[in-house]
Design a protein around this motif. Sequence first.
Motif, short mmCIF file in Angstrom:
data_model
loop_
_atom_site.label_atom_id
_atom_site.label_comp_id
_atom_site.label_asym_id
_atom_site.label_seq_id
_atom_site.Cartn_x
_atom_site.Cartn_y
_atom_site.Cartn_z
N MET A 1 -17.35 16.27 7.32
CA MET A 1 -17.87 14.94 7.65
C MET A 1 -18.35 14.91 9.11
N GLY B 1 -18.75 5.08 -0.61
CA GLY B 1 -19.24 5.48 0.71
C GLY B 1 -20.49 4.75 1.13
N HIS C 1 -3.36 11.53 -9.63
CA HIS C 1 -4.09 11.18 -8.41
C HIS C 1 -3.89 12.25 -7.34
N LYS D 1 -7.04 14.09 -5.75
CA LYS D 1 -7.40 13.78 -4.36
C LYS D 1 -7.34 15.04 -3.48
N HIS E 1 -3.72 6.07 -1.46
CA HIS E 1 -5.13 5.79 -1.76
C HIS E 1 -5.97 5.57 -0.50
N THR F 1 -19.71 -0.17 1.37
CA THR F 1 -18.82 -0.60 2.44
C THR F 1 -19.47 -0.48 3.82
N ILE G 1 -20.70 3.84 11.68
CA ILE G 1 -20.80 2.51 12.31
C ILE G 1 -20.94 2.67 13.82
N LEU H 1 -10.88 8.07 1.66
CA LEU H 1 -11.24 9.47 1.88
C LEU H 1 -12.33 9.60 2.94
N GLY H 2 -13.11 8.53 3.12
CA GLY H 2 -14.25 8.61 4.04
C GLY H 2 -14.01 7.92 5.36
N LEU I 1 -9.60 5.87 -7.50
CA LEU I 1 -9.01 4.57 -7.18
C LEU I 1 -8.19 3.98 -8.30
N HIS J 1 0.83 -1.21 0.00
CA HIS J 1 0.00 0.00 0.00
C HIS J 1 0.86 1.26 0.00
N LEU K 1 -13.98 -3.85 11.90
CA LEU K 1 -13.34 -3.68 10.59
C LEU K 1 -12.11 -4.57 10.42
N PRO L 1 -15.12 -5.09 5.31
CA PRO L 1 -16.03 -5.12 4.17
C PRO L 1 -15.31 -4.97 2.84
N GLU M 1 -18.29 7.84 -7.80
CA GLU M 1 -17.35 7.03 -7.04
C GLU M 1 -17.60 7.16 -5.54
N LEU N 1 -15.79 9.43 8.44
CA LEU N 1 -17.25 9.36 8.30
C LEU N 1 -17.73 7.91 8.48
N ILE O 1 -24.59 9.71 2.54
CA ILE O 1 -23.75 10.13 1.41
C ILE O 1 -24.47 11.19 0.59
C1 HEM Z 1 -16.46 0.86 6.37
C2 HEM Z 1 -16.47 1.68 5.34
C3 HEM Z 1 -15.36 1.83 4.35
C4 HEM Z 1 -14.32 0.99 4.06
C5 HEM Z 1 -14.00 -0.36 4.69
C6 HEM Z 1 -13.55 1.63 3.01
C7 HEM Z 1 -12.40 1.08 2.47
C8 HEM Z 1 -11.61 1.71 1.54
C9 HEM Z 1 -10.34 1.20 1.06
C10 HEM Z 1 -9.71 -0.13 1.46
C11 HEM Z 1 -9.84 2.11 0.18
C12 HEM Z 1 -8.49 2.03 -0.55
C13 HEM Z 1 -8.61 1.32 -1.86
C14 HEM Z 1 -7.25 1.10 -2.52
O1 HEM Z 1 -6.20 1.24 -1.89
O2 HEM Z 1 -7.24 0.75 -3.72
C15 HEM Z 1 -10.81 3.19 0.09
C16 HEM Z 1 -10.68 4.28 -0.75
C17 HEM Z 1 -11.67 5.24 -0.89
N1 HEM Z 1 -12.80 5.40 -0.12
FE1 HEM Z 1 -13.41 4.19 1.37
N2 HEM Z 1 -14.12 2.82 2.69
C18 HEM Z 1 -15.24 3.00 3.49
C19 HEM Z 1 -16.08 4.09 3.49
C20 HEM Z 1 -15.99 5.18 2.67
C21 HEM Z 1 -16.85 6.35 2.70
C22 HEM Z 1 -17.97 6.56 3.71
C23 HEM Z 1 -16.45 7.16 1.67
C24 HEM Z 1 -17.00 8.49 1.24
C25 HEM Z 1 -17.50 9.37 2.02
C26 HEM Z 1 -15.33 6.52 1.01
C27 HEM Z 1 -14.67 7.02 -0.08
C28 HEM Z 1 -13.50 6.49 -0.58
C29 HEM Z 1 -12.80 7.07 -1.72
C30 HEM Z 1 -13.24 8.28 -2.55
C31 HEM Z 1 -11.65 6.29 -1.92
C32 HEM Z 1 -10.58 6.47 -2.99
C33 HEM Z 1 -9.39 7.17 -2.39
C34 HEM Z 1 -8.20 7.22 -3.33
O3 HEM Z 1 -8.14 6.45 -4.30
O4 HEM Z 1 -7.32 8.05 -3.09
N3 HEM Z 1 -15.08 5.31 1.64
N4 HEM Z 1 -11.85 2.94 0.95
#
Ligand code: HEM
Length: 410
Positions: A110, A247, A94, A98, A355, A250, A367, A358-359, A87, A62, A287, A292, A242, A362, A153
């Motif tokens: 948030m 958001g 990126h 971002k 990466h 998951t 949760i 971002l959330g 992503l 990572h 988690l 998830p 996205e 939140l 969201i």
């Molecule tokens: C339990 C809930 C969540 C889990 C387990 C989760 C998990 C992840 C993971 C593992 C990544 C990284 C993916 C990678 O490295 O390829 C990611 C990226 C991201 N998540 Fe979450 N996420 C959750 C909730 C959210 C929420 C609530 C939002 C929006 C408000 C969100 C928006 C994003 C975005 C936009 C990215 C892309 C970031 C980037 O590529 O720089 N996620 N998430």
Amino acid sequence: MADKDPGQLIGQPGYIFDPYSLDFAEDPYPTYKWMRDEAPVYHQPEMNFWVLSRYEDVWKAHRDAATYSSKAGPQIERMEAPGLVLLGKDAPDHSWAKAMMTKVFSRERMASLDGFIRDKAISLLDKAYDEHGPDGEFDMVSAFSVELPLAVISELLGIPEELRAEVHRLSNIFISRDADLTPEAQQQGQAALFMLFYNLTQERRKDPKDDPVSMLIAIEVEDEDGVKHQARDDEIAMRFLEMGFAGHETVAKAIPNGAMALERFPEQKAKLKSDLSLIQRAVQEILRFDPPSQLQGRLTTKDVELHGVTIPADARVMLATGGATRDPRAFPNPDVFDIGRDMDSRTVAFGYGVHKCLGIHLAQQEIAIAFELLFSRYPDWKVFPDRTTRAVLSNVRGVASLPMVLGKRA
Ligand code: HEM
């Protein structure tokens, strides 16, 4: 591929890991254990990808985005046009894309949703109670865990009230795993959702308001070479799509995963019920125990030597989050759900490095509030993990339905 075949038992001669088998979706952890111990750099010959499943390896990958690129998308298969989503981008694109999103969807924005999340969670739980009473069974997923993040969201993205019902309808098509829904219908749902965000962006460009769409239109960021960037309307629409997906799915999976873990470890459920100050730790453990988001896809930019194996350049690599969070090398007794556990601050359930989710704040807030309200308002709530339905999904893991009863209201 059928891993029920005796010749296909995990790790036996002839075994080939099938990331899309129902057995694996139901319980991926024995497979990850075998990989971590016996094949820490596992090669899947049929789909031609490699799996890293040890915590340390996943964490390091990572952090090394130069070697493990995201440019083929976040799934095992190479994605079509991955560069449209955050992503699927690498630096330098990126970085500025971002930075824009982080400015608009700040931690403060948030955190300000706390009251909204509480009100929505209470109204959903009370509605289920009014419909089913204290002893009536209902599906936790459709009544609560899907609806809550979808509403949150929409609020975060600032979707105007009059469009929310349509966003909700299209998002449900987009994320549905209903066998009756054709891939074409799903694609149409996704395209319609994109157009809705695109049209909204165009309207705001003509007539800006105090909302995230207008902020994203106005924002300008500078990259490390001093070049200024602004997002185009199609890019903004794509970011919204996205965010809606990332958001929603998951969190919708994390809440039932947590409810099932608490049910299966009743002493932990009792501990949390009697001391709600443990809620943040419980969220971390939920988690870790059953993340998830189970895997992240990467593409090697050069040969990688690891544990005596060479992964060639331009190879697909699956970072197995679920393998990493159950690695005994990082978490003692990893298959025990324990809300008192000291977490490693380098948790990979939200990814790590550029990466990183971002959330993240939140998601944890949603949760935490969901369980805090369940325990404080319906302290005798119960779910039935032995009667779930599960669908095979590409990189999220969770149940499609979970029977629940709320018990008496406190
Ligand atoms: C339990 C809930 C969540 C889990 C387990 C989760 C998990 C992840 C993971 C593992 C990544 C990284 C993916 C990678 O490295 O390829 C990611 C990226 C991201 N998540 Fe979450 N996420 C959750 C909730 C959210 C929420 C609530 C939002 C929006 C408000 C969100 C928006 C994003 C975005 C936009 C990215 C892309 C970031 C980037 O590529 O720089 N996620 N998430």
